[in-house]
Design a protein around this motif. Structure first.
Motif, PDB file in Angstrom:
ATOM      1  N   MET A   1       0.823  -1.216   0.000  1.00 18.07           N
ATOM      2  CA  MET A   1       0.000   0.000   0.000  1.00 18.07           C
ATOM      3  C   MET A   1       0.859   1.269   0.000  1.00 18.07           C
ATOM      4  N   GLY A   2       1.948   1.256   0.743  1.00 10.32           N
ATOM      5  CA  GLY A   2       2.815   2.429   0.798  1.00 10.32           C
ATOM      6  C   GLY A   2       3.436   2.758  -0.551  1.00 10.32           C
ATOM      7  N   SER A   3       3.882   1.745  -1.264  1.00 13.36           N
ATOM      8  CA  SER A   3       4.469   1.969  -2.592  1.00 13.36           C
ATOM      9  C   SER A   3       3.440   2.530  -3.566  1.00 13.36           C
ATOM     10  N   LYS A   4       2.219   2.006  -3.492  1.00 10.78           N
ATOM     11  CA  LYS A   4       1.154   2.532  -4.355  1.00 10.78           C
ATOM     12  C   LYS A   4       0.852   3.988  -4.021  1.00 10.78           C
ATOM     13  N   MET A   5       0.850   4.323  -2.727  1.00  9.58           N
ATOM     14  CA  MET A   5       0.595   5.706  -2.314  1.00  9.58           C
ATOM     15  C   MET A   5       1.692   6.643  -2.822  1.00  9.58           C
ATOM     16  N   ILE A   6       2.942   6.202  -2.747  1.00  9.96           N
ATOM     17  CA  ILE A   6       4.055   7.023  -3.226  1.00  9.96           C
ATOM     18  C   ILE A   6       3.932   7.244  -4.733  1.00  9.96           C
ATOM     19  N   PHE A   7       3.584   6.210  -5.481  1.00 12.50           N
ATOM     20  CA  PHE A   7       3.411   6.322  -6.924  1.00 12.50           C
ATOM     21  C   PHE A   7       2.285   7.301  -7.260  1.00 12.50           C
ATOM     22  N   ILE A   8       1.149   7.159  -6.587  1.00 16.00           N
ATOM     23  CA  ILE A   8       0.000   8.037  -6.839  1.00 16.00           C
ATOM     24  C   ILE A   8       0.310   9.468  -6.420  1.00 16.00           C
ATOM     25  N   ALA A   9       1.028   9.648  -5.300  1.00 17.73           N
ATOM     26  CA  ALA A   9       1.403  10.986  -4.846  1.00 17.73           C
ATOM     27  C   ALA A   9       2.307  11.677  -5.862  1.00 17.73           C
ATOM     28  N   THR A  10       3.234  10.930  -6.442  1.00 19.87           N
ATOM     29  CA  THR A  10       4.120  11.505  -7.451  1.00 19.87           C
ATOM     30  C   THR A  10       3.332  11.912  -8.683  1.00 19.87           C
ATOM     31  N   CYS A  11       2.405  11.087  -9.108  1.00 19.71           N
ATOM     32  CA  CYS A  11       1.554  11.432 -10.252  1.00 19.71           C
ATOM     33  C   CYS A  11       0.720  12.677  -9.953  1.00 19.71           C
ATOM     34  N   ALA A  12       0.167  12.766  -8.750  1.00 15.48           N
ATOM     35  CA  ALA A  12      -0.628  13.936  -8.365  1.00 15.48           C
ATOM     36  C   ALA A  12       0.235  15.195  -8.325  1.00 15.48           C
ATOM     37  N   ALA A  13       1.465  15.066  -7.856  1.00 16.33           N
ATOM     38  CA  ALA A  13       2.370  16.217  -7.817  1.00 16.33           C
ATOM     39  C   ALA A  13       2.671  16.715  -9.226  1.00 16.33           C
ATOM     40  N   ILE A  14       2.903  15.790 -10.139  1.00 20.97           N
ATOM     41  CA  ILE A  14       3.168  16.181 -11.530  1.00 20.97           C
ATOM     42  C   ILE A  14       1.937  16.848 -12.139  1.00 20.97           C
ATOM     43  N   ILE A  15       0.765  16.298 -11.877  1.00 25.13           N
ATOM     44  CA  ILE A  15      -0.483  16.876 -12.399  1.00 25.13           C
ATOM     45  C   ILE A  15      -0.707  18.277 -11.836  1.00 25.13           C
ATOM     46  N   SER A  16      -0.291  18.514 -10.595  1.00 24.26           N
ATOM     47  CA  SER A  16      -0.507  19.825  -9.970  1.00 24.26           C
ATOM     48  C   SER A  16       0.195  20.943 -10.734  1.00 24.26           C
ATOM     49  N   PHE A  17       1.283  20.637 -11.437  1.00 26.61           N
ATOM     50  CA  PHE A  17       1.991  21.672 -12.190  1.00 26.61           C
ATOM     51  C   PHE A  17       1.193  22.165 -13.389  1.00 26.61           C
ATOM     52  N   PHE A  18       0.233  21.391 -13.846  1.00 25.43           N
ATOM     53  CA  PHE A  18      -0.626  21.812 -14.954  1.00 25.43           C
ATOM     54  C   PHE A  18      -1.796  22.669 -14.468  1.00 25.43           C
ATOM     55  N   PHE A  19      -2.079  22.642 -13.167  1.00 25.69           N
ATOM     56  CA  PHE A  19      -3.130  23.479 -12.589  1.00 25.69           C
ATOM     57  C   PHE A  19      -2.605  24.915 -12.458  1.00 25.69           C
ATOM     58  N   LYS A  20      -3.520  25.840 -12.245  1.00 23.97           N
ATOM     59  CA  LYS A  20      -3.117  27.221 -11.975  1.00 23.97           C
ATOM     60  C   LYS A  20      -2.463  27.282 -10.597  1.00 23.97           C
ATOM     61  N   TRP A  21      -1.321  27.944 -10.515  1.00 15.70           N
ATOM     62  CA  TRP A  21      -0.655  28.150  -9.233  1.00 15.70           C
ATOM     63  C   TRP A  21      -0.893  29.570  -8.743  1.00 15.70           C
ATOM     64  N   VAL A  22      -1.104  30.488  -9.663  1.00 13.29           N
ATOM     65  CA  VAL A  22      -1.415  31.876  -9.317  1.00 13.29           C
ATOM     66  C   VAL A  22      -2.595  32.294 -10.178  1.00 13.29           C
ATOM     67  N   ASP A  23      -3.578  32.913  -9.557  1.00 15.82           N
ATOM     68  CA  ASP A  23      -4.737  33.401 -10.302  1.00 15.82           C
ATOM     69  C   ASP A  23      -5.195  34.713  -9.683  1.00 15.82           C
ATOM     70  N   VAL A  24      -4.991  35.789 -10.425  1.00 18.71           N
ATOM     71  CA  VAL A  24      -5.401  37.112  -9.959  1.00 18.71           C
ATOM     72  C   VAL A  24      -6.539  37.633 -10.829  1.00 18.71           C
ATOM     73  N   GLY A  25      -7.107  36.792 -11.630  1.00 21.85           N
ATOM     74  CA  GLY A  25      -8.182  37.197 -12.528  1.00 21.85           C
ATOM     75  C   GLY A  25      -7.635  37.527 -13.899  1.00 21.85           C
TER      76      GLY A  25
END
Length: 121
Positions: free
Chosen positions: A8-32
């Protein structure tokens, strides 16, 4: 690489890494009128914190858990500092311009921390 045989821990680490990579495609700053993703903000270097745990999972090698804990905690702290640094004052009103990207990255770091804890080796 056999995802099914991982603990379970290895799967969580794999999924966390994928989520971290996906987060870079989201907006990090939004002022309108101005918004940038994690690549535009230079936050992509935060992924280096996931490198060691991810490689240990992929290679199915023993991981130094203390180093994994430190990397996850540093990731949480750095993303929290990032969010705090995006506070702006416009016309006497203070608001935070951080968008969903750093929060997803912070959650991924939390999942990484849990994954390191749950990993058997």
């Amino acid at each position: 690489m056999n995802f099914q045989k991982w603990d379970m821990g290895s799967k969580m680490i794999f999924i966390a890494t994928c989520a971290a990579i996906i987060s870079f495609f989201f907006k990090w700053v939004d002022v309108g009128f101005v918004s940038e993703n994690g690549f535009g903000q230079g936050a992509v270097f935060f992924i280096l914190l996931f490198l060691y745990p991810f490689l240990m999972v992929i290679r199915e090698k023993r991981m130094n858990k203390m180093l994994g804990y430190v990397m996850a905690i540093v990731g949480i702290i750095l993303s929290y500092i990032y969010v705090l640094s995006k506070s702006v004052d416009i016309l006497g009103s203070n608001f935070n311009a951080a968008s969903s990207g750093p929060y997803l990255f912070m959650a991924a770091c939390g999942l990484l921390l849990l994954g390191v804890h749950k990993r058997r080796s």
